[in-house]
Enzyme design. Sequence first.
Site, PDB file in Angstrom:
ATOM      1  N   HIS A  77      38.645  41.614  33.908  1.00 30.21           N
ATOM      2  CA  HIS A  77      39.190  42.899  33.477  1.00 30.21           C
ATOM      3  C   HIS A  77      39.503  42.897  31.987  1.00 30.21           C
ATOM      4  CE1 HIS A  77      40.942  46.815  34.121  1.00 30.21           C
ATOM      5  NE2 HIS A  77      42.080  46.426  33.584  1.00 30.21           N
ATOM      6  N   SER A 120      41.147  50.250  30.078  1.00 31.74           N
ATOM      7  CA  SER A 120      41.948  50.318  31.294  1.00 31.74           C
ATOM      8  C   SER A 120      42.776  51.605  31.264  1.00 31.74           C
ATOM      9  CB  SER A 120      42.795  49.046  31.424  1.00 31.74           C
ATOM     10  OG  SER A 120      43.280  48.891  32.734  1.00 31.74           O
TER      11      SER A 120
END
Length: 258
Positions: A233, A97
Site C-alpha cells: 500500500h 490513499s
Amino acid sequence: MNRPADVSPLKWLRWYRKAAEPRLRLVCFPHAGGAASVFRDWPRWLPEDIEVIGVCYPGRQDRVMEPCVDEMGALTTRIADALQGYAGGRLAFFGHSMGASVAYEVALRLQQRTGSPLAWLFVSGQLPSHRVVPKNVYRRGDDAIVDEVRRLGDPDAGTVLDDPDLRELVLPAIRADFHLIGTYLPRPVSPLATPVTAYVGDGDEEVPVEGLREWAAATATGRFDHRVYPGGHFYLLEDPEALVRDLAGHLTTASAAG
C-alpha cells in the site's frame, strides 16, 4: 485577495519548490495520518519550473494544536477555499490513499466553482468514489486504529507509534482521518474535465488493479491510464523516484498541450 485566516493558503499549503514563472503547480495530498512533508524530496525528480506543494491538514506538524477535521465535505471545502486563488493557473493534483479521495473531491469543487479543470489528476492506492469500501475501524478504539496503521505498512507512522509520547501527539490526527474515510460513503462518480492517471502497488491488498481501472469513470476527457509498481500500500515510500518521474512525463505532456 483577503481570505479568512482558516482558509489562507499559507495555513494549508507547504511549498517544497517555488518557481519564478511556474509552468505547473503540483499539489500533493497526504494519506491518512500523513503529513505534507512526505513530498519534500519530490522536486529532485521534477523539472525546475514545476512547483511542488504539499497540503497540510489540521492537527499535524506545525498545525498540531489545531482541531482536526474528520468529515470529507468540511475538509475538502476548506482546501478548495485555500486553493481557489490558484485555479486560474495550471494545477495538477496527486493524492495517495485517503489523499486520492480528498484530491478528487477538491478538484470537483474547484471545477464547479471556477470552470477551470485541472491539468491532471493523479490518484494512488485508492478506489474511486463509487467503489470505496468504508471501514468502521474508527468505531473500535485507538488500539484497533493503531493495528490498522501497522497492517497497512506505513513505515513512518509505525515508528512514531512505537513511542508512547509521540503516539499521544499523533493519534488525534490519525483518529480523525480514519473517521473521515470511514464515513466517506460510495456514490456515483462525477467526471472531471481532466485527464486521470491511477497508481497502485502490486501487493496492495486494499486496491485490486481491476478496481483501480475504474478511475477511468472520473474523467470526461477519455484520457486515462494506470501504472502498477512493486510494493504494498505504501509502495511510493519505498521507491518515490520511479513514481515521480512518471508524473513528470505526464506533466510535460500537460504543459505541451497548454
